[in-house]
Scaffold this active site. Structure first.
Site, short mmCIF file in Angstrom:
data_model
loop_
_atom_site.label_atom_id
_atom_site.label_comp_id
_atom_site.label_asym_id
_atom_site.label_seq_id
_atom_site.Cartn_x
_atom_site.Cartn_y
_atom_site.Cartn_z
CG ASP A 192 -26.36 -72.82 -43.65
OD1 ASP A 192 -27.28 -72.53 -42.87
OD2 ASP A 192 -26.41 -72.59 -44.88
CG ASP B 159 -24.88 -71.40 -48.47
OD1 ASP B 159 -24.47 -70.49 -47.73
OD2 ASP B 159 -26.08 -71.59 -48.71
CG ASP C 255 -23.57 -69.50 -43.68
OD1 ASP C 255 -24.46 -69.18 -42.89
OD2 ASP C 255 -23.71 -70.35 -44.58
#
Length: 1023
Positions: free
Chosen positions: A508, A872, A876
């Site tokens: 990410d 994080d 996700d």
């Protein structure tokens, strides 16, 4: 003969390739599963419970068969019961007869992986007329009417499997999850429950849904001991020790018995300790306040909550014991236990409407079980607290599904574990051959029948070493301890070995590769006349829609007087100089100040801005409605009113492309695309703002989002600088030198993502970017697929395909592909033949929604990549759980958002994890080969000695097994990983030609050496 000091690992080996699936399809002898979507994580999350067919067969007890089996169990000294324990189907067939599910007393459940479970059908007596609370279901759908003493009684027939309650649906001829009763609720239905349930309705629902508990059973030591001893490994140990005692290997047998006892004791202690820890984490019983149909509020135990209960949330918040939809007020929630995201989230009331309620799409309005409600306001009586309606309880909640994912983890399709089982079977074949050979040799030697049987069976304990399962997990145990010391926590130890085979790692961007916080870089107002000059400080803006939008379009809230919220929004609000004020008490004073509208928050400008305008009063702007940011929608919006409620405005903030599409075309500057491209190419995070005026007499508490977010007027852009973390380039370079692909998956603009990819080293300075642009089918056009170079030069589809296929399988990486979420969706739908080629060369995936991140991981896995994902944990979660190796950067220890959780909030944990995985895999591989080779050598040695009518002594066995093998197994895994990552990844197949060839050559050399020594010795004359 071998010793195992980690006996519990046998269970790990036997279950790493198994999974107790829950989801099933409807049909005869099956379990009907609802198909509605729930939030991620959720009980129906396909990552936690993949679609499968769970066969259910019904049986009734046959009394004479039961008594016959009891007699056989006594005569066989309990061996028959052990067989029934290992093979449940055999036990059912022996004691029961098949019957329709509607009449069954006991059920045999078989999932798609072939695992079999036996469950009892339970009944619950219901009151007549209780069906009225579920008018949407047919009257006789779930009840079974029986004649008893000339009185009809309504019985609920159900069973429990892995914490989930299934009940009988007569019209479908199958068992269904009880969640089918509330899966079709609409938002309007939920608001209908706001008045509360009556005591009778609550009682009926409680009998059907069961208690609101996530019950993780903690077994007694005696029960654990019984189950442990019945493990095939320990049964084999008992068999071996008994055999050795009969064969007069007393000293060796006693030593193995002591070691096994210690191993069992440690195993029982650790198992019970983990069960207690998980039980304490999962079980939550507290007092909550619910509203009854009479209007009275009642304090009840959380265990008595049922779907449909109206929950009154106190102002100080609580640890939520269920899933609930927020109907009134706002709640500040810490969801770190579920997502790993440490920043609290603001939840707003569910929009009223006829649409079907789905916690997946209404995540911003759903409170999840296990999350900590920090603060509730503007929803309850007196302006404090909030009101919500219970939607799910027990294992049907988000927390329940994640606890289930720990109790029944996903199968790990890893070749090393599969080959280990196959290798054990190969050794078993050799053991049978050796047993037959020894029987023939000893029979010719005219030994007694007792010695013949004992010596022949003894060969099995040599050829099939029970310590092999423990050997392959020794490296994993040490690696897990080292990772914990480095701040990396693991809830799925078998995945440590998988880390050693990772070939691509997805990252990410925001908060992972770059810093979490952003600094305001500048503001640029815009309209139909074009863009104004860049203003570096928003507080320098003249009063107008842009300044008001920056100050008001956010979800920042106050906690103990301190602003709390998303770091981006905190920086944005801080840059304006405006101050946040929230209602106190019942909030009626503020409501009156702003025309009677229900005020959520007030933003007041600084004094110097008011004085510059010639208005020294402290007039502010009230926020009366919020529609929180959604990753799928890429935007958020608010409704504000001025003092006295005279005028009202709606403000929107989000991705520039999305905001521009919702604004009137004539208000968007002609230079919009070029400005966006320039700012994004510099690596800036760009947000766009829009606004429109509203009728101040509108009831904004019931206004719908779709009505607000349309026909807006474009007002400008906000640019924020997102710095790359200093560790990111170093880690990416380390992975690149090790020939491990790095991929960025982000929800940000594609040009911003490309700039960050270059800054952190994913894209080299001498490498070019090719943008993939795919469009979907529309009424005016056909699907298209085009590729354009970074300098803007476009190429046709055919020429582009030649570019991306040229040198595709070579080592050079002259080009990197970049694609956004919209093009990715079109590529998957309309150009699937090009998808693998794009995935093999793409480095940047931008504007990706959470479900698209998950889809990307799965598509990469289809190309035989071992995929790692680092994020994080906020948006996700799905991708982290879908990946072979998911790493969540979170301060929460052992967050269940992913298998691995790192307390170091940067990607430096990734190389460490890969190095530890390789170390563990190499250690397990080496120990497995060493112990297999040793057992085969000992096996051949014993057969040779049997041939010359002798054998190995007691102390010789003891020295070899304990002094050589066990000591080496304990010491070998303590070496630790290499300090550097190298391009060569360790092998994962035990049945590969190099491994089998190496073992074969070694075995042949040892056998030839032993035979040569034997022949040389026997040729010598006795002195």
């Amino acid at each position: 003969m071998f010793v195992c000091t980690h006996a519990q690992i046998w269970n790990i080996l036997s279950t790493v390739t198994s999974r107790r699936n829950r989801l099933s399809k409807a049909g005869e002898g099956s379990v009907v599963e609802p198909q509605s979507g729930l939030p991620s994580p959720s009980p129906r999350d396909p990552l936690l419970y993949p679609d499968s067919h769970m066969d259910v067969q019904g049986y009734k007890w046959v009394r004479w068969r039961v008594w016959l089996c009891r007699l056989a169990a006594v005569l066989s000294l309990g061996l028959l019961l052990i067989v029934f324990h290992w093979r449940p189907r055999v036990g059912i067939l022996a004691r029961c007869r098949s019957c329709p599910l509607a009449l069954a007393d006991i059920l045999l459940i078989r999932n798609s992986l072939g695992q079999q479970h036996v469950v009892n059908v339970l009944t619950e007596e219901m009151e007549e007329g209780s069906l009225e609370i579920f008018r949407d279901l047919e009257e006789n759908e779930w009840r079974d009417t029986v004649q008893l003493y000339n009185e009809k009684k309504t019985l609920l027939r159900y069973y429990l499997f892995e914490g989930i309650r299934y009940f009988w649906l007569d019209t479908k001829g199958a068992f269904c999850r009880v969640s089918v009763l509330n899966e079709d609720w609409t938002c309007k239905d939920l608001y209908g429950f706001q008045k509360g349930l009556s005591h009778r309705e609550q009682s009926m629902r409680s009998r059907i849904y069961g208690p609101n508990l996530i019950d993780v059973p903690v077994k007694s030591y005696m029960k654990l001991l019984f189950e442990e001893v019945l493990n095939p490994f320990y049964m084999f140990q008992i068999f071996s020790i008994t055999l050795w005692m009969i064969d007069h290997y007393f000293f060796y047998a006693i030593c193995i018995f002591i070691i096994s006892t210690i191993s069992i004791s440690i195993s029982l202690y650790e198992t019970r300790k983990q069960s207690i820890t998980l039980h304490n984490m999962a079980c939550l019983v507290t007092n909550v306040t619910v509203r009854r149909q009479s209007g009275a509020e009642e304090c009840v135990k959380s265990v008595d909550l049922v779907p449909g209960d109206c929950l009154i949330i106190p102002q100080e918040g609580l640890l939520l014991p269920c899933d609930a939809a927020l109907l009134s007020g706002e709640c500040l929630v810490n969801e770190s236990m579920l997502t790993g995201e440490s920043v609290p989230v603001l939840k707003t009331p569910l929009p009223a409407g006829e649409g079907k309620y789905s916690a997946d799409t209404e995540r911003k309005h759903t409170l999840f079980c296990g999350t900590q409600l920090i603060q509730a306001k503007r929803g309850g009586s007196g302006g404090s607290g909030a009101v919500a309606v219970v939607t799910n309880i027990g294992f049907f909640t988000a927390k329940g599904s994640l606890v289930s994912s720990i109790l029944y983890p996903q199968p790990i399709n890893f070749r090393f574990y599969q080959d280990a089982v196959k290798f054990m079977l190969i050794l078993s074949v050799f053991a049978i051959i050796g047993t037959i050979y020894s029987f023939a040799i000893l029979f010719r030697a005219n030994v007694t029948w007792a010695e013949l049987v004992i010596r022949s069976l003894d060969i099995i304990t040599i050829a099939v070493p029970p310590a092999l399962p423990a050997a392959i997990t020794t490296g994993t145990i040490y690696a897990q301890r080292r990772l914990k010391n480095q701040g990396i926590f693991c809830i799925s130890p078998p995945r440590i070995n998988v880390c050693g085979k990772v070939s691509i790692f997805c990252f990410d961007k925001t908060g992972t590769l770059t810093e979490e916080g952003l600094d305001v870089w500048g503001v640029m107002e815009g309209g139909h006349a074009g863009f104004s000059e860049l203003v570096p400080e928003p507080r320098l803006l003249h009063t107008g829609p842009m300044l008001s939008g920056l100050a008001c379009c956010h979800t920042v809230t106050l906690l103990h007087g301190q602003p709390l919220g998303d770091p981006l929004e905190l920086k944005m609000v801080e840059s304006t100089g405006w101050t946040l004020q929230e209602p106190e008490g019942d909030g009626l004073a503020l409501d009156a100040e702003f025309g009677g509208h229900k005020v959520l928050a007030v933003m007041r400008p600084p004094i110097y801005q008011l004085q510059a305008q010639g208005n020294p009063t402290t007039e502010g702007v009230a926020i009366v409605q919020r529609f929180p940011f959604s990753s799928a929608l890429q935007r958020m919006s608010v409704v504000t009113v001025t003092c006295g409620g005279r005028t009202a405005f709606a403000f929107i903030k989000g991705s520039p492309e999305m905001v521009a599409s919702l604004c009137r075309a004539e208000t968007v500057p002609a230079q919009f695309s070029s400005k966006l491209r320039n700012f994004s190419s510099e690596g800036l995070r760009v947000l766009a703002f829009g606004y429109k005026s509203l009728d101040g007499n509108t009831d904004f508490s019931t206004i719908e989002r779709g009505e607000i977010e349309k026909d807006m007027q474009f007002v400008g852009l906000l640019m924020m600088k997102n710095l790359v973390k200093p560790e990111s380039p170093k880690v990416i370079n380390t992975l690149r030198l090790a020939h491990l692909r790095s991929v960025m998956v982000t929800g940000d603009n594609i040009l911003t993502a490309v700039n960050v990819a270059k800054s952190c080293g994913m894209v080299g300075s001498d490498e070019k970017i090719i943008f993939v642009n795919a469009t979907s089918h529309t009424a005016q056009s056909t699907p298209t697929l085009r590729f354009s170079l970074e300098d803007g030069e476009a190429s046709n589809s055919q020429g582009s395909v030649e570019i991306i296929t040229r040198d595709l399988y070579q080592g050079g990486y002259s080009y990197h592909l970049a694609i956004n979420g919209k093009s990715f969706a079109a590529l998957c739908d309309y150009f699937p033949e090009y998808l693998p080629k794009v995935l093999m060369r793409a480095t940047v995936f931008a504007r990706m929604a959470p479900d698209q991140k998950t889809q990307l991981v799965k598509e990469l896995q289809k190309l035989n990549y071992r995929v790692g994902m680092c994020g994080d944990g906020a948006n996700d979660c799905g991708a982290l759980r879908a990946a072979d190796v998911g790493v969540s950067l979170s301060e929460a220890e052992a967050s269940v958002a992913s298998p691995f959780t790192s307390k170091n909030e940067n990607i430096s944990c990734v190389p460490l994890l890969i190095r530890e995985g390789r170390c563990s895999l190499v250690t397990s591989f080496s120990l497995f080969r060493y112990m297999a080779l040793y057992s085969f050598i000992q096996f051949c040695s014993v057969l040779i000695l049997y041939t010359v009518k002798t054998g190995v002594a007691d102390l010789q066995f003891l020295f070899c097994d304990i002094g050589l093998v066990t000591l080496l197994a304990i010491v070998m895994g303590r070496g630790g990983p290499s300090d550097d990552l190298y391009p060569c990844r360790p092998p994962a197949s035990l049945l590969a030609l190099p491994v089998l060839g190496s073992l074969f050559i070694h075995i042949c050399m040892i056998i030839l050496g032993q035979l040569a020594a034997l022949l040389l010795t026997t040729s010598q004359e006795c002195i």
